[in-house]
Write a protein that holds these residues in place. Structure first.
Motif, PDB file in Angstrom:
ATOM      1  N   ILE A 515     -11.633 120.754  38.556  1.00  0.00           N
ATOM      2  CA  ILE A 515     -10.840 121.272  39.924  1.00  0.00           C
ATOM      3  C   ILE A 515     -11.490 122.572  40.230  1.00  0.00           C
ATOM      4  N   ASN A 516     -11.804 123.501  39.667  1.00  0.00           N
ATOM      5  CA  ASN A 516     -12.461 124.765  40.116  1.00  0.00           C
ATOM      6  C   ASN A 516     -13.710 124.544  40.821  1.00  0.00           C
ATOM      7  N   ASP A 517     -14.522 123.280  40.699  1.00  0.00           N
ATOM      8  CA  ASP A 517     -15.716 123.088  41.033  1.00  0.00           C
ATOM      9  C   ASP A 517     -15.694 122.421  42.560  1.00  0.00           C
ATOM     10  N   SER A 518     -14.428 121.969  42.844  1.00  0.00           N
ATOM     11  CA  SER A 518     -13.968 120.983  44.081  1.00  0.00           C
ATOM     12  C   SER A 518     -14.662 122.058  45.328  1.00  0.00           C
ATOM     13  N   PRO A 519     -14.227 123.330  45.559  1.00  0.00           N
ATOM     14  CA  PRO A 519     -14.633 124.174  46.839  1.00  0.00           C
ATOM     15  C   PRO A 519     -16.081 123.900  46.788  1.00  0.00           C
ATOM     16  N   SER A 520     -16.994 124.180  45.835  1.00  0.00           N
ATOM     17  CA  SER A 520     -18.470 124.379  45.714  1.00  0.00           C
ATOM     18  C   SER A 520     -19.045 122.746  45.982  1.00  0.00           C
ATOM     19  N   ILE A 521     -18.357 121.937  45.292  1.00  0.00           N
ATOM     20  CA  ILE A 521     -18.482 120.283  45.603  1.00  0.00           C
ATOM     21  C   ILE A 521     -18.547 120.372  47.297  1.00  0.00           C
ATOM     22  N   ALA A 522     -17.473 120.592  47.743  1.00  0.00           N
ATOM     23  CA  ALA A 522     -17.187 120.394  49.199  1.00  0.00           C
ATOM     24  C   ALA A 522     -18.103 121.113  49.964  1.00  0.00           C
ATOM     25  N   LEU A 523     -18.398 122.244  49.741  1.00  0.00           N
ATOM     26  CA  LEU A 523     -19.066 123.187  50.327  1.00  0.00           C
ATOM     27  C   LEU A 523     -20.648 122.991  50.608  1.00  0.00           C
ATOM     28  N   ALA A 524     -20.922 122.450  49.534  1.00  0.00           N
ATOM     29  CA  ALA A 524     -22.655 122.159  49.298  1.00  0.00           C
ATOM     30  C   ALA A 524     -23.099 121.092  50.405  1.00  0.00           C
ATOM     31  N   ASP A 525     -24.396 121.024  50.756  1.00  0.00           N
ATOM     32  CA  ASP A 525     -24.694 120.142  51.608  1.00  0.00           C
ATOM     33  C   ASP A 525     -24.527 118.803  50.819  1.00  0.00           C
ATOM     34  N   ILE A 526     -24.606 118.604  49.638  1.00  0.00           N
ATOM     35  CA  ILE A 526     -24.277 117.494  48.762  1.00  0.00           C
ATOM     36  C   ILE A 526     -23.580 117.813  47.538  1.00  0.00           C
ATOM     37  N   GLY A 527     -22.311 117.254  47.471  1.00  0.00           N
ATOM     38  CA  GLY A 527     -21.551 117.484  46.093  1.00  0.00           C
ATOM     39  C   GLY A 527     -21.730 116.491  45.278  1.00  0.00           C
ATOM     40  N   ILE A 528     -21.970 116.651  43.964  1.00  0.00           N
ATOM     41  CA  ILE A 528     -21.969 115.866  42.771  1.00  0.00           C
ATOM     42  C   ILE A 528     -21.205 115.807  41.925  1.00  0.00           C
ATOM     43  N   ALA A 529     -20.430 114.916  41.508  1.00  0.00           N
ATOM     44  CA  ALA A 529     -19.313 114.941  40.318  1.00  0.00           C
ATOM     45  C   ALA A 529     -19.502 114.048  39.360  1.00  0.00           C
ATOM     46  N   MET A 530     -19.445 114.728  38.118  1.00  0.00           N
ATOM     47  CA  MET A 530     -19.523 113.735  36.749  1.00  0.00           C
ATOM     48  C   MET A 530     -18.279 112.862  36.682  1.00  0.00           C
ATOM     49  N   GLY A 531     -18.533 111.440  36.435  1.00  0.00           N
ATOM     50  CA  GLY A 531     -17.465 110.552  36.686  1.00  0.00           C
ATOM     51  C   GLY A 531     -16.130 110.921  35.541  1.00  0.00           C
ATOM     52  N   SER A 532     -16.649 111.664  34.799  1.00  0.00           N
ATOM     53  CA  SER A 532     -15.564 112.034  33.372  1.00  0.00           C
ATOM     54  C   SER A 532     -14.883 113.241  34.008  1.00  0.00           C
ATOM     55  N   GLY A 533     -15.075 113.828  35.236  1.00  0.00           N
ATOM     56  CA  GLY A 533     -14.393 114.971  35.800  1.00  0.00           C
ATOM     57  C   GLY A 533     -13.153 114.690  36.125  1.00  0.00           C
ATOM     58  N   THR A 534     -12.460 115.639  37.056  1.00  0.00           N
ATOM     59  CA  THR A 534     -11.312 115.286  37.640  1.00  0.00           C
ATOM     60  C   THR A 534     -11.255 114.445  38.901  1.00  0.00           C
TER      61      THR A 534
END
Length: 636
Positions: A515-534
């Motif tokens: 969850i703490n990564d979601s602002p950076s994921i959203a702000l980046a030109d490309i946000g990449i999430a691990m499937g095991s994440g939130t």
């Protein structure tokens, strides 16, 4: 009526395809020409309705879109009896539109999930006792009570008590953090055990968790769908084809020729070329455990030159495990089972790691071992009587308190593990250390090789941003060859770094899981999430690595580069074919029959070219001898 028709675009596309297939079957299997013609007419009408409506709506705002060109081409094909051409063109065009609409699905639901996870109530001191109130009733300076299992309601300072907090929602770190008087606590974190009295320092949107929600909202609002290449092309191409057709008709007085220009000028290969590349690329990704959310993502990720990573749960597995065990004395092995029996009564993550290790590596059933006189030494370890012996389990500070001597060899071993980023647990009895255990959050498999391959594939900068301490971050970052490493960061500080990189002209992708990564994921030109994440990180992202492997990240990057190249090839083929046909019509060396042949051939070529992406495989990184030696050394 227009809204209803446009709302049924998926259904109309499906019906269009069914009638086309049925018509072809009637002609080639049953020789029913009239059914073929009627079926193609119905398919053209069904597919043409939403296209005509879109063309009309564009004209109302004085925009000549490619929808208008397709509409005129369909009408023209009707006039010269080419019903199959009009039906196929409408289907291809609608299919392309539907594929484009998938670009940024599900992102809005991420906001709702974040809001639902925010604390809703708090126990507030009202003068005589604590009573439960709505979170909006909490003000700065209020005294609050937090019980075991509850969320910290606002950011604040601990006044009394102690306990272990799970701060994963804010820092991304899975390890529990011990909090006591004067320590800072963050809204949204969970008190795993203990009781705290705290003073509210920041409330509402000013809390760290509130800022996470705000940052995600701002970032998503700032992301707009890039205008498609075809729309840009249509601004010039559509009027040009119309003018050429009209002038040709006026000069030659050949209506059929003018209509033929409209039909052949309709860029069928262009309409299907980009979508088929997207579909094949996205299909290849899905087959390899990668969810890529649209064509815009493909294009942007292929241009990324800076990759930024979270650490815990992204570069690492997110769960501390026993990495090494040093035994001292002849009977030291027996004490592992005794240690597991003691730690089984604790919920400390290091203790749980030891319990899991003993379960996997010992045949002794430690659950039947009797444990008494357990005393938890906050922040240092635990002391207990087990199997008739007094066992001391904890860090070096606890050993000193218990006046247990540490040999030079043991201190060397302990220091070495610390330098390698391990949390060290010492086990002692009878005034001597009998075992030393190193617990560490292990790197995901293939991380080192992937970093090397990403650099060779075009990534210039590899950056780590983490809520973990700087020392631990540097140990892992240097091992992986990161160019920049920053630790002790809160979510808003990570987001600030992303914005600074973008302002410097970098095309940035951020890889995270929490969850703490979601602002950076959203702000980046490309946000990449691990499937095991939130769920929030997954839904906010542009790319999801379903299997949470770094091999998938490398495949995704190389796949997007290949897909974008494939799109450009298809665009070149499509535009080249149209130019060839139009010039041929004007100068008389291309006629309706031959023109149709080349027109359909170009569509077939771009489809085959796009389908090649389905078999695309990642080029595996080859480690040189120095890299292999470093990896081997780190393992040893």
């Amino acid at each position: 009526m227009q809204k209803k028709i446009l709302a049924q675009k998926k259904e109309l596309t499906l019906l269009n395809a069914i009638f086309i297939i049925g018509s072809i079957g009637a002609k080639f299997f049953f020789q029913q020409e009239w059914i073929y013609d009627v079926g193609m007419i119905v398919a053209s009408v069904l597919g043409g309705l939403p296209i005509m409506i879109q063309a009309y709506q564009a004209l109302k705002v004085k925009v000549i879109s490619i929808d208008l060109l397709v509409t005129i081409a369909v009408i023209g094909a009707f006039m010269i009896g080419e019903y199959n051409e009009s039906a196929i063109v409408t289907f291809l065009f609608l299919l392309g539109h539907l594929l484009e609409q998938k670009t940024l699905e599900h992102t809005r639901s991420a906001i709702q999930k974040l809001v639902q996870m925010a604390p809703a109530k708090a126990w507030k001191f009202t003068g005589e006792a604590f009573s439960e109130v709505e979170i909006d009733e909490v003000g700065v300076g209020d005294q609050l009570l937090v019980k075991t299992g509850a969320q910290i309601p606002v950011d604040g300072i601990v006044l009394e008590g102690s306990g272990y907090l799970n701060e994963a929602n804010v820092t991304g770190e899975s390890k529990q953090v011990h909090k006591q008087t004067a320590d800072q606590v963050f809204a949204g974190t969970i008190l795993e055990n203990g009781t705290l009295k705290m003073r509210a320092e920041r409330i509402g949107e000013d809390t760290t968790f509130g800022k996470i929600i705000e940052l995600v909202e701002e970032a998503q609002d700032s992301k707009s769908t890039a205008e498609r290449f075809i729309d840009h092309f249509a601004k010039y191409y559509t009027p040009l084809i119309l003018i050429i057709a009209i002038l040709t008709g006026l000069i030659s007085r050949d209506v059929r020729l003018a209509i033929t220009i409209l039909v052949l000028g309709c860029p069928g290969a262009l309409i299907i070329g980009v979508p088929v590349s997207n579909v094949a690329g996205i299909g290849n990704g899905a087959k390899n455990g990668i969810l890529i959310k649209g064509s815009d993502v493909m294009n942007t990720f292929s241009r990324v030159n800076t990759l930024v990573f979270d650490k815990t749960g992204t570069l690492t597995n997110g769960k501390p495990t026993v990495a090494t065990v040093q035994l001292y004395g002849k009977s030291a092995t027996d004490y592992l089972a005794l240690t597991a029996a003691v730690e089984a009564e604790s919920d400390h993550p290091l203790g749980q790691a030891i319990v899991d290790y003993v379960k996997e590596n010992s045949q002794e059933d430690f659950s039947k071992i009797s444990v008494t006189d357990t005393a938890i030494k906050a922040g240092r370890g635990i002391v207990a009587s087990v199997a008739g012996q007094r066992l001391i389990i904890g860090n070096k500070q606890l050993m000193k308190e218990q006046k247990i001597p540490l040999t030079t060899a043991l201190q060397v071993d302990e220091q070495f593990l610390h330098e390698q980023g391990h949390s060290v647990v010492l086990i002692a009895t009878d005034q001597e250390v009998v075992a030393l255990i190193g617990v560490k959050d292990q790197l995901r498999q293939g991380t080192s090789e992937t970093m090397s391959a990403l650099r060779k594939s075009g990534i210039k900068r590899l950056i780590m941003l983490t809520g973990d301490n700087q020392r631990t971050a540097e140990i892992i970052g240097k091992e992986l060859g990161f160019t920049e490493i920053q630790g002790d960061l809160l979510p808003e500080e990570k987001a600030d770094v992303i914005q600074q990189l973008q302002q410097a002209g970098e095309v940035v992708a951020f890889v995270g899981d929490g969850i703490n990564d979601s602002p950076s994921i959203a702000l980046a030109d490309i946000g990449i999430a691990m499937g095991s994440g939130t769920d929030v990180a997954v839904e906010t992202s542009d790319i999801v690595l379903i299997q949470s492997t770094f091999q998938s990240l490398l495949h995704a990057y190389q796949l997007t580069k290949k897909t974008v190249t494939n799109m450009k090839e298809n665009i070149t083929i499509a535009i080249g074919t149209v130019l060839f046909l139009l010039v041929g019509l004007v100068f008389g060396y291309v006629y309706m029959a031959s023109g149709m042949f080349f027109h359909e051939l170009s569509i077939l070529i771009v489809v085959i070219n796009g389908m090649r992406l389905l078999s695309f495989k990642t080029k595996k990184a080859k480690l040189d001898r120095n890299q292999f030696a470093k990896i081997k050394e780190s393992i040893e």
